[in-house]
Design a protein around this motif. Structure first.
Motif, short mmCIF file in Angstrom:
data_model
loop_
_atom_site.label_atom_id
_atom_site.label_comp_id
_atom_site.label_asym_id
_atom_site.label_seq_id
_atom_site.Cartn_x
_atom_site.Cartn_y
_atom_site.Cartn_z
N LYS A 158 -5.82 7.25 16.55
CA LYS A 158 -4.83 7.02 15.50
C LYS A 158 -5.49 6.89 14.14
O LYS A 158 -5.02 7.45 13.14
CB LYS A 158 -4.03 5.75 15.83
N SER A 159 -6.60 6.15 14.06
CA SER A 159 -7.28 5.97 12.78
C SER A 159 -8.00 7.24 12.35
O SER A 159 -8.03 7.56 11.16
CB SER A 159 -8.23 4.78 12.85
N GLN A 161 -7.09 10.20 12.74
CA GLN A 161 -6.14 11.20 12.23
C GLN A 161 -6.12 11.24 10.70
O GLN A 161 -6.01 12.30 10.09
CB GLN A 161 -4.74 10.90 12.76
N ALA A 162 -6.28 10.07 10.06
CA ALA A 162 -6.23 10.01 8.60
C ALA A 162 -7.35 10.80 7.95
O ALA A 162 -7.22 11.27 6.81
CB ALA A 162 -6.26 8.56 8.14
N SER A 163 -8.46 10.95 8.67
CA SER A 163 -9.61 11.67 8.11
C SER A 163 -9.55 13.18 8.35
O SER A 163 -10.35 13.92 7.78
CB SER A 163 -10.92 11.12 8.71
N TYR A 164 -8.63 13.60 9.19
CA TYR A 164 -8.53 15.02 9.54
C TYR A 164 -7.08 15.50 9.44
O TYR A 164 -6.46 15.83 10.45
CB TYR A 164 -9.08 15.25 10.95
N PRO A 165 -6.53 15.56 8.23
CA PRO A 165 -5.12 15.93 8.07
C PRO A 165 -4.79 17.36 8.50
O PRO A 165 -3.63 17.68 8.75
CB PRO A 165 -4.87 15.73 6.57
N GLN A 209 1.35 13.93 14.39
CA GLN A 209 -0.03 13.48 14.22
C GLN A 209 -0.18 12.01 14.58
O GLN A 209 0.58 11.17 14.09
CB GLN A 209 -0.50 13.73 12.79
N GLY A 210 -1.15 11.71 15.44
CA GLY A 210 -1.43 10.33 15.81
C GLY A 210 -0.48 9.73 16.84
O GLY A 210 -0.54 8.54 17.11
#
Length: 223
Positions: A158-159, A161-165, A209-210
């Motif tokens: 989950k976390s 995901q924010a680095s790989y949009p 996503q996530g």
């Protein structure tokens, strides 16, 4: 032809995912630890890579083995349970290290190496988790070390995901499956589980996503 990467495809769900992907006409890159498992994957028609997610040195070499690839769909299948003890029994350090290394650290080491290749294809990556790791649905402390590891895996994905949009990362519950881990009395076969998860992955979009899904398509509302 789409490219599929399956990490830990030596048996059970991972092997069945490889088999179904090849049958569907996908180019499959699959990893395993032993030469016997690698040979089996080659016989199926996969490009087989040696990888042990519990070995830091082995994982560190994954990026160069995949250099130049664009991965449409990736699967992190590796997982161990080790102990089914509940919260009345503390895990040993060896049990903790074994479970957390494979289920969590392995995934966290793989993500920076694989997800950029998934992003380059605008693809998706699935991490085989478990409903036992959903904090909002805990009703027992059975196999609590395994539960903790899957909750940690869910957070890692989950976390990340924010680095790989540009990629879609999801966690999947495979069901209670007839594998070495699930046992012969489990109600879901590896064929059913793999087919269900492939349907889920074929349907996910960037809006997912996530997210956390079950193999039957149900999406978890609480983690």
């Amino acid at each position: 032809m789409s490219t599929t990467l399956i990490i830990a495809a030596s048996r059970g769900i991972g092997l069945e995912l490889a088999r179904q992907a090849i049958d569907a006409g996908e180019r499959v890159i699959a990893t395993a630890r032993s030469e016997t498992a690698l040979a089996q994957l080659r016989e199926l028609g996969a490009q087989a890579l040696r990888l042990d997610v519990a070995d830091v040195a082995s994982v560190s070499g994954l990026a160069w083995q995949l250099d130049g690839e664009k991965i449409d769909t990736a699967w992190y299948v590796a997982g161990v349970i080790c102990s089914r003890a509940n919260a009345t029994q503390p895990p040993t350090r060896e049990q903790f290290d074994s479970v957390m290394h494979t289920n969590v650290l392995g995934a966290m080491q793989v993500i920076p190496q694989v997800v950029p290749l998934v992003e380059s294809a605008g693809g998706r990556m699935a991490f085989i988790s478990s409903a036992m790791g959903l904090i909002g649905e805990v009703g027992s402390s059975g196999a609590w070390l395994y539960r903790v590891s899957k909750a940690a895996l869910n957070m890692a994905v989950k976390s990340a995901q924010a680095s790989y949009p540009g990629a879609t990362l999801v966690c999947l519950h495979p069901g209670w499956v007839q594998t070495d881990m699930g046992g012969s009395s489990a109600p879901v076969t590896a064929v059913q589980s793999a087919a269900g998860m492939r349907r889920v992955m074929a349907a996910v979009t960037p809006q997912d996503q996530g997210a956390f899904f079950s193999y039957d398509g149900q999406r978890a509302s609480t983690w």
